[in-house]
Enzyme design. Structure first.
Site, PDB file in Angstrom:
ATOM      1  CB  VAL A  18      -0.973   0.061   1.113  1.00  0.00           C
ATOM      2  CG1 VAL A  18      -1.767   1.484   1.214  1.00  0.00           C
ATOM      3  CG2 VAL A  18      -1.997  -1.277   0.954  1.00  0.00           C
ATOM      4  CB  CYS A 132      -9.611  -2.998   1.107  1.00  0.00           C
ATOM      5  SG  CYS A 132      -9.699  -4.665   1.922  1.00  0.00           S
ATOM      6  CB  SER A 162      -3.135  -8.164  -3.322  1.00  0.00           C
ATOM      7  OG  SER A 162      -4.528  -7.621  -3.652  1.00  0.00           O
ATOM      8  N   GLY A 163      -4.718  -8.535  -0.428  1.00  0.00           N
ATOM      9  CA  GLY A 163      -5.179  -8.269   0.892  1.00  0.00           C
ATOM     10  C   GLY A 163      -4.707  -8.667   1.826  1.00  0.00           C
ATOM     11  CG  HIS A 252     -11.104  -6.917  -2.168  1.00  0.00           C
ATOM     12  ND1 HIS A 252     -10.195  -8.132  -2.174  1.00  0.00           N
ATOM     13  CD2 HIS A 252     -10.943  -6.338  -1.042  1.00  0.00           C
ATOM     14  CE1 HIS A 252      -9.295  -7.871  -1.415  1.00  0.00           C
ATOM     15  NE2 HIS A 252      -9.668  -6.923  -0.558  1.00  0.00           N
TER      16      HIS A 252
END
Length: 345
Positions: A18, A132, A162-163, A252
């Site tokens: 991020v 997110c 990726s979260g 997402h």
């Protein structure tokens, strides 16, 4: 954003996924920066990151890192934010925190600029960036809330690896190759690195994101439930969530069922969505056009499609919402908040 005062900006967690996106956006958006300070853990300190043609050396973040800093964007984990943000506030810094550390704090605004930008001015030094999966949902539901009111939301998420960080991406890619080669997947990160049981993510769907609570929901699910009420400033909205990790790298996806308080026309709903800030309507079933994670990856907007009236409840809608979890779900939302602060000053 020229003819403005320039700001001393710090990015905490500059070497993370991020943090890297925040730095890129600050450059691409030509944010009015006088000096950029890049901060990280001791492990990553010393790394060099390019910004506007120069190399900036990453420094170790500490309590004394914020002297003279106007705006600090935090994305280094909740423990770091809890430890360092109070020191930053004492130094006169406005903190935009990407972690869950302050989201539900009563004195901290929880902001999605398309939904509640006015809350930024209520900050006492810290502004929280929502989860997110919450951000993209409330951004899409805000125009419907304003027009019809919302009584209930049921959301199921399909969340990218990726979260869970770069290691989770690498695990998914490695497992995919191993499984295709006929070998064992050997999971060691997902669903939660700190828990003893691990599950294969390649060619799978894991109905657990974060740890389980006593009520049977996960932390991720409760974040969506509680944050939605706070952002919408409406405790009466009934929200329930099921959050699932799937083998997608970025983006997402969410299946959302929403009960409205007033009657609606589906075409009017689509027009409201198409005209809403930060929303792109992709809804043409005849041409098989609907939001896809592969299309949303790398984009700043939130994409909405599959908009249709529910068959069992005439006051309910079903829709599909997709966004890049590292951008609108994190870095871009934070930079948007910083841009608002810069304009206001």
């Amino acid at each position: 954003m020229s003819n403005q005062k320039l700001f001393n900006v710090a990015v905490v967690g500059a070497t993370g996924a991020v943090g890297e996106q925040i730095i890129r956006l600050l450059e691409e958006r030509n944010f009015p920066i006088k000096e950029l300070k890049l901060l990280s853990s001791a492990r990553s300190a010393g790394a060099k990151i390019a910004f506007k043609g120069q190399e900036i050396t990453v420094q170790e973040a500490g309590p004394d890192s914020f002297e003279g800093i106007d705006i600090a964007l935090f994305s280094a984990g909740g423990d770091v934010s809890k430890a360092l943000a109070p020191h930053a506030v004492k130094a006169g810094t406005i903190c935009i925190d990407n972690t869950s550390a302050y989201r539900m704090d009563a004195d901290t605004p929880l902001v999605v600029p398309e939904v509640n930008v006015d809350k930024i001015n209520e900050h006492k030094g810290i502004i929280a960036n929502p989860n997110c999966s919450t951000i993209q949902m409330v951004a899409a539901l805000k125009p419907l809330y304003d027009r019809y009111g919302i009584s209930r939301i049921i959301v199921s998420t399909y969340q990218a690896v990726s979260g869970a960080g770069a290691k989770a991406i690498n695990e998914m890619l490695r497992q995919s190759k191993d499984v295709l080669a006929g070998n064992d997947a050997n999971p060691d990160i997902l669903p939660v690195g700190s828990l003893p049981v691990k599950h294969q993510i390649a060619f799978n769907a894991i109905p657990q994101i974060d740890k389980f609570l006593d009520n049977g929901f996960t932390n991720e699910e409760m974040k969506m439930i509680l944050e939605t009420k706070k952002i919408m400033d409406d405790e009466s909205i009934e929200v329930t969530a099921t959050c699932v990790r799937i083998p997608v790298v970025y983006g997402h996806s969410e299946s959302v069922y929403v009960e409205l308080k007033e009657d609606f026309d589906v075409e009017e709903v689509k027009t409201l969505l198409a005209n809403a800030p930060g929303i792109v309507l992709v809804d043409n079933p005849a041409e098989q056009q609907y939001p896809l994670a592969t299309d949303a990856a790398g984009k700043l907007e939130t994409f909405v499609g599959r908009v249709r009236r529910d068959l069992s409840n005439p006051k309910a809608l079903n829709m599909w919402i997709v966004s890049d979890n590292l951008l609108k779900g994190a870095a871009w939302n934070a930079v948007q908040i910083a841009e608002y602060i810069a304009i206001e000053q």
